[in-house]
Design a protein around this motif. Sequence first.
Motif, short mmCIF file in Angstrom:
data_model
loop_
_atom_site.label_atom_id
_atom_site.label_comp_id
_atom_site.label_asym_id
_atom_site.label_seq_id
_atom_site.Cartn_x
_atom_site.Cartn_y
_atom_site.Cartn_z
N GLU B 258 0.84 -1.20 0.00
CA GLU B 258 0.00 0.00 0.00
C GLU B 258 0.87 1.25 0.00
O GLU B 258 2.02 1.22 0.43
CB GLU B 258 -0.90 0.02 1.24
N THR B 259 0.31 2.35 -0.48
CA THR B 259 0.98 3.64 -0.38
C THR B 259 0.08 4.57 0.43
O THR B 259 -1.08 4.75 0.09
CB THR B 259 1.21 4.26 -1.78
N ILE B 260 0.63 5.08 1.53
CA ILE B 260 -0.14 6.00 2.37
C ILE B 260 0.24 7.42 1.99
O ILE B 260 1.42 7.77 2.00
CB ILE B 260 0.17 5.78 3.87
N LYS B 261 -0.74 8.24 1.66
CA LYS B 261 -0.49 9.65 1.41
C LYS B 261 -0.15 10.29 2.75
O LYS B 261 -0.95 10.23 3.69
CB LYS B 261 -1.75 10.29 0.82
N ALA B 262 1.03 10.88 2.88
CA ALA B 262 1.44 11.31 4.21
C ALA B 262 1.55 12.82 4.34
O ALA B 262 0.66 13.47 4.88
CB ALA B 262 2.77 10.66 4.57
N CYS B 263 2.60 13.41 3.81
CA CYS B 263 2.87 14.83 4.06
C CYS B 263 4.00 15.26 3.13
O CYS B 263 4.54 14.45 2.39
CB CYS B 263 3.28 15.03 5.52
N ASP B 264 4.38 16.52 3.23
CA ASP B 264 5.46 17.05 2.41
C ASP B 264 6.81 16.62 3.01
O ASP B 264 7.11 16.93 4.15
CB ASP B 264 5.34 18.58 2.39
N HIS B 265 7.58 15.86 2.23
CA HIS B 265 8.90 15.38 2.67
C HIS B 265 8.88 14.64 4.00
O HIS B 265 9.45 15.10 4.99
CB HIS B 265 9.91 16.55 2.76
N PRO B 266 8.23 13.47 4.06
CA PRO B 266 8.35 12.65 5.27
C PRO B 266 9.79 12.16 5.39
O PRO B 266 10.41 11.79 4.39
CB PRO B 266 7.39 11.49 5.00
N GLU B 267 10.34 12.19 6.60
CA GLU B 267 11.76 11.84 6.73
C GLU B 267 11.98 10.82 7.84
O GLU B 267 11.79 9.63 7.64
CB GLU B 267 12.58 13.12 6.93
#
Lengths: 184, 316
Positions: B258-267
Amino acid sequence: MLKRLAIAAAILGSFPIMAWAHGPSRQKVTESVEINAPADKVWAVVGNFQDLSWVPAVAKTEGTGDNKPASGSNNDGAKRTITLKSGGVIEEMLDEYDAKEMTYSYEITKVDVKVLPVNDYSSHITVTANGADKSTLEWKGAFYRGFMNNDPPPELNDEASKKAVTDLYKSTLEAVKAKIEGGK
Amino acid sequence: MRAFVRVSAVVAVLAFGGLQSAAMAGEALTTNQPADTLSFVDLSAMKEVATVKIGGKPAGIALSPDKTKAYITSPDSKELVEVDAVSRAVTRRVTLGGGPLGIAAHPKLPEIYVADWYSHKILVINAKTLAVVCAISVGQSPSGLAVTPDGRLLLSADRDSDAVSIVDIARRERIASVPTGKRPFGITIDNNGERAYTANVKSNDVTVIDIASRSVLGSVPTGRRPYAVALANGLGFSTDQYGGSITVFDLAKLVPTETIKACDHPEGIEADPSGHDVYVACWGDNVLLRLDPRTLKVTGKADVGDGPRAFGKFLR
């Protein structure tokens, strides 16, 4: 041996994208402008990855893949080559595209630091509606400075990279606002 | 497999017995690079409760075995900074020079390891004195570091060699190098000390290494520019910087699920020791996200300082 290393370093130095290495810290620039126009009208101007005519510094955009982003490990996404009015060339690739949310993100895949003093640059464009006849256009960038080692020359340091991107964003957003509000 | 079932049963008992807090982290410490600070986030409230000025553009983080001290790398000032995590104050700082970023602490000994990507060495630092004990040569531009739970081996993701170094900690030397995808950055070792996972920023995949046999078990494609990996609930989670997403993959089959939509530049990303939650630092959005590794949904969000990296182990 030392001489050979020096030559190799000089060659690598002239192709910064090849000498991939982190500078010390990634820089962040976010600029936005409020435009007296509906969001979909602004999106119509900035929302096509293959058309960068809204950026005054750009002379020409040529690309492939329309607005189809890269997926997973494949570098199969939309690409574009930008020729600047100054003569510089920048190659970019689309990473994410969401027309419904009016946002997309892309990365620079090739640039000379003399054209733009950055490395590993990625960016987001977002249009947000503020009611029926106002909207905000936001341009966000993440990048490392032009010189990727310790003790950079002044023209390739953190401040220089940040200033170059900030100036580009500010001048472009003002131009888009003037263009759309002026009905051109 | 039987051991795994037993562990799962214990976890289930703990979870349903209301005792899960004993095994869960209470705080996250995010290094906020442009802000020059460290944020303390209360994980039960998902709220930032303190900010400490660090300086030098902090990025890497490790915690002492008892989790009372945080060790932070500041690449711009080339320093190692020690923070008392209980009183929330900087206690000591030492200039290391070079390009310190990746950092790990020994699970038992008072010893810290810092990767210097310019000298291609790992500095061994005495945690009591903060003196550099020795430097161990590894591959080009070591980045992420991780220590096996038994404290025997130190692994470094040698970014510009496209390889992982395996270092014998007692002998102070590299005993093996295992090839990875292109530009491995973050590295994570599982709780059993059996496997290591590298996030390869240029080839957009995760390399899975069998530590004992020093061989590659496989690789998993991710979103664009993966930074680091966390493990929970039989799944791997990679932070895809350019994709703004988390790629979830099955640890048994080594395939993305799966691909989870997270945030700008998860690190920075780390799983709670209980495996109950996964926490993600979002550099672009200045937030810490909480993910449920079973439902794969974002279940919480806390504001932190500007540009959180949290590169290393940041949960206590």
